[in-house]
Design an enzyme around this catalytic site. Sequence first.
Site, mmCIF file in Angstrom:
data_model
loop_
_atom_site.group_PDB
_atom_site.id
_atom_site.type_symbol
_atom_site.label_atom_id
_atom_site.label_comp_id
_atom_site.label_asym_id
_atom_site.label_seq_id
_atom_site.Cartn_x
_atom_site.Cartn_y
_atom_site.Cartn_z
ATOM 1 N N CYS A 137 51.900 30.496 36.622
ATOM 2 C CA CYS A 137 52.427 31.275 35.480
ATOM 3 C C CYS A 137 53.936 31.095 35.292
ATOM 4 O O CYS A 137 54.419 30.951 34.159
ATOM 5 C CB CYS A 137 52.092 32.752 35.671
ATOM 6 S SG CYS A 137 52.149 33.321 37.365
ATOM 7 N N HIS A 188 56.353 38.162 33.041
ATOM 8 C CA HIS A 188 57.270 37.554 34.009
ATOM 9 C C HIS A 188 58.601 37.243 33.307
ATOM 10 O O HIS A 188 58.613 36.765 32.162
ATOM 11 C CB HIS A 188 56.715 36.223 34.521
ATOM 12 C CG HIS A 188 55.593 36.348 35.508
ATOM 13 N ND1 HIS A 188 55.050 37.547 35.910
ATOM 14 C CD2 HIS A 188 54.911 35.387 36.198
ATOM 15 C CE1 HIS A 188 54.084 37.318 36.786
ATOM 16 N NE2 HIS A 188 53.974 36.025 36.980
HETATM 17 N N1 LIG Z 1 47.286 36.549 37.015
HETATM 18 C C1 LIG Z 1 48.082 35.537 36.679
HETATM 19 O O1 LIG Z 1 49.192 35.713 36.102
HETATM 20 C C2 LIG Z 1 47.658 34.142 36.985
HETATM 21 C C3 LIG Z 1 48.415 33.107 36.450
HETATM 22 C C4 LIG Z 1 48.044 31.807 36.713
HETATM 23 C C5 LIG Z 1 46.925 31.579 37.478
HETATM 24 N N2 LIG Z 1 46.200 32.609 38.001
HETATM 25 C C6 LIG Z 1 45.020 32.279 38.801
HETATM 26 O O2 LIG Z 1 43.825 32.716 38.124
HETATM 27 C C7 LIG Z 1 42.832 33.059 39.107
HETATM 28 C C8 LIG Z 1 42.326 34.463 38.834
HETATM 29 O O3 LIG Z 1 43.408 35.382 38.876
HETATM 30 P P1 LIG Z 1 43.249 36.882 38.354
HETATM 31 O O4 LIG Z 1 44.629 37.412 38.297
HETATM 32 O O5 LIG Z 1 42.394 36.957 37.146
HETATM 33 O O6 LIG Z 1 42.446 37.546 39.591
HETATM 34 P P2 LIG Z 1 41.535 38.854 39.605
HETATM 35 O O7 LIG Z 1 41.946 39.801 38.521
HETATM 36 O O8 LIG Z 1 41.554 39.341 40.998
HETATM 37 O O9 LIG Z 1 40.053 38.336 39.242
HETATM 38 C C9 LIG Z 1 39.374 37.422 40.057
HETATM 39 C C10 LIG Z 1 38.082 36.960 39.376
HETATM 40 O O10 LIG Z 1 37.477 35.947 40.183
HETATM 41 C C11 LIG Z 1 36.149 36.320 40.472
HETATM 42 N N3 LIG Z 1 35.764 35.825 41.783
HETATM 43 C C12 LIG Z 1 36.424 36.009 42.948
HETATM 44 N N4 LIG Z 1 35.741 35.411 43.972
HETATM 45 C C13 LIG Z 1 34.633 34.860 43.415
HETATM 46 C C14 LIG Z 1 33.532 34.128 43.933
HETATM 47 N N5 LIG Z 1 33.414 33.829 45.235
HETATM 48 N N6 LIG Z 1 32.578 33.724 43.076
HETATM 49 C C15 LIG Z 1 32.662 34.009 41.753
HETATM 50 N N7 LIG Z 1 33.679 34.706 41.205
HETATM 51 C C16 LIG Z 1 34.653 35.131 42.030
HETATM 52 C C17 LIG Z 1 36.147 37.828 40.409
HETATM 53 O O11 LIG Z 1 34.827 38.289 40.231
HETATM 54 P P3 LIG Z 1 34.351 39.707 40.836
HETATM 55 O O12 LIG Z 1 34.941 40.757 39.920
HETATM 56 O O13 LIG Z 1 32.882 39.614 40.764
HETATM 57 O O14 LIG Z 1 34.900 39.764 42.229
HETATM 58 C C18 LIG Z 1 37.048 38.062 39.205
HETATM 59 O O15 LIG Z 1 36.319 37.876 38.018
HETATM 60 C C19 LIG Z 1 43.509 32.857 40.459
HETATM 61 O O16 LIG Z 1 43.200 31.556 40.918
HETATM 62 C C20 LIG Z 1 44.979 32.959 40.134
HETATM 63 O O17 LIG Z 1 45.765 32.273 41.071
HETATM 64 C C21 LIG Z 1 46.535 33.880 37.746
#
Ligand SMILES: NC(=O)c1ccc[n+]([C@@H]2O[C@H](COP(=O)([O-])OP(=O)(O)OC[C@H]3O[C@@H](n4cnc5c(N)ncnc54)[C@H](OP(=O)(O)O)[C@@H]3O)[C@@H](O)[C@H]2O)c1
Length: 340
Positions: free
Chosen positions: A130, A243
């Site tokens: 990000c 951010h």
């Molecule tokens: N937030 C940001 O600003 C940002 C920016 C760039 C990249 N990212 C990346 O985007 C990804 C998600 O981030 P987020 O902030 O959205 O996280 P989050 O809110 O914690 O959500 C995680 C998601 O992944 C799913 N998940 C986790 N483990 C899984 C598994 N074993 N099988 C299937 N689904 C699974 C979860 O499903 P359940 O609800 O069923 O657990 C949920 O839908 C990460 O890789 C992060 O590094 C985030």
Amino acid sequence: MGYRVVVAGATGNVGREMLNILAERQFPVDEIAALASRKSLGTEVSFGDKTLNTQDIDQFDFAGWDMALFAIGSEATKKYAPVAAAAGCVVIDNSSLYRYDPDVPLIVPEVNADAIEGYSKKNIIANPNCSTAQMVVALKPLHDRARIKRVVVSTYQSVSGAGKEAIDELWDQTKGMYVPGQEVAPKKFTKQIAFNVIPHIDVFMEDGSTKEEWKMVAETKKILDPSIRVTATCVRVPVFVGHSEAINIEFEDHLDEDEARDILREAPGILVVDKREDGGYVTPVECVGDYATFISRIRQDSTIDNGLNLWCVSDNLRKGAALNAVQIAEVLGNRVLKKG
Ligand SMILES: NC(=O)c1ccc[n+]([C@@H]2O[C@H](COP(=O)([O-])OP(=O)(O)OC[C@H]3O[C@@H](n4cnc5c(N)ncnc54)[C@H](OP(=O)(O)O)[C@@H]3O)[C@@H](O)[C@H]2O)c1
């Protein structure tokens, strides 16, 4: 005719935003599937005015689906992205797993949309960190004009960048500060995040920098120009979404602050808000829900020959993740798959 699109991680912060943005931008969708882990089976998520029931990624057959937008973290991505890619479904991944793989393009469409051609080596495209995404949007038009030599950046990163549990921790800890006996100990973060700042994001590297700082260096080189030297200090702040970055840039050629402001005003994805008066700049709460990368406080750095300072703010769940992923999907559709 549109696309059959999968959103994996549909119950998470980024996944929900990807569904919102696909609907907002009227991405040509014929069919859409929302996936998450087994524990979320049947959980309802919104897609425009429709409600989708979340399916278990482990039971899902990716064959016949055109593209899958993944936001499930590196560990789960390692397991499921190769399965989707092998089934002929192009993966656009938000995790860091594939970003540094030479056979996987890392794309910010305003900067290096042409890199899309490299997708076919693995059927996977990576979305950047990000903090990097918003920074390279700001740097690209300035680099084209005056060649950037070096960047010194300090970030002020919101808790939503660390997932949904991190948002809850800031909320609960903040409330707990006012109720005796209900204090909330740090769990997701290493120290108290409410009313505090933490100069530590991701793991420590051997040289004393953190992985988040390393990512900004490596990803800027891969997306924009390997010759640019970057040094970063990444800090978590008690902001829910958005951010901010204080960026110092050293150029090869002279670039006047007024010309820089004009260049940035014309650049794709950027909105300049730069009045030298009280409130004449953008703060993170004002960027939430927006697509733009906002630039304020553009000024000469008089301590070096060719230097500028600026302040850069963007919605990390949008340009920093979901919006950029959907923009990549649009480039993939328009230039490669050509169905929409
Ligand atoms: N937030 C940001 O600003 C940002 C920016 C760039 C990249 N990212 C990346 O985007 C990804 C998600 O981030 P987020 O902030 O959205 O996280 P989050 O809110 O914690 O959500 C995680 C998601 O992944 C799913 N998940 C986790 N483990 C899984 C598994 N074993 N099988 C299937 N689904 C699974 C979860 O499903 P359940 O609800 O069923 O657990 C949920 O839908 C990460 O890789 C992060 O590094 C985030």
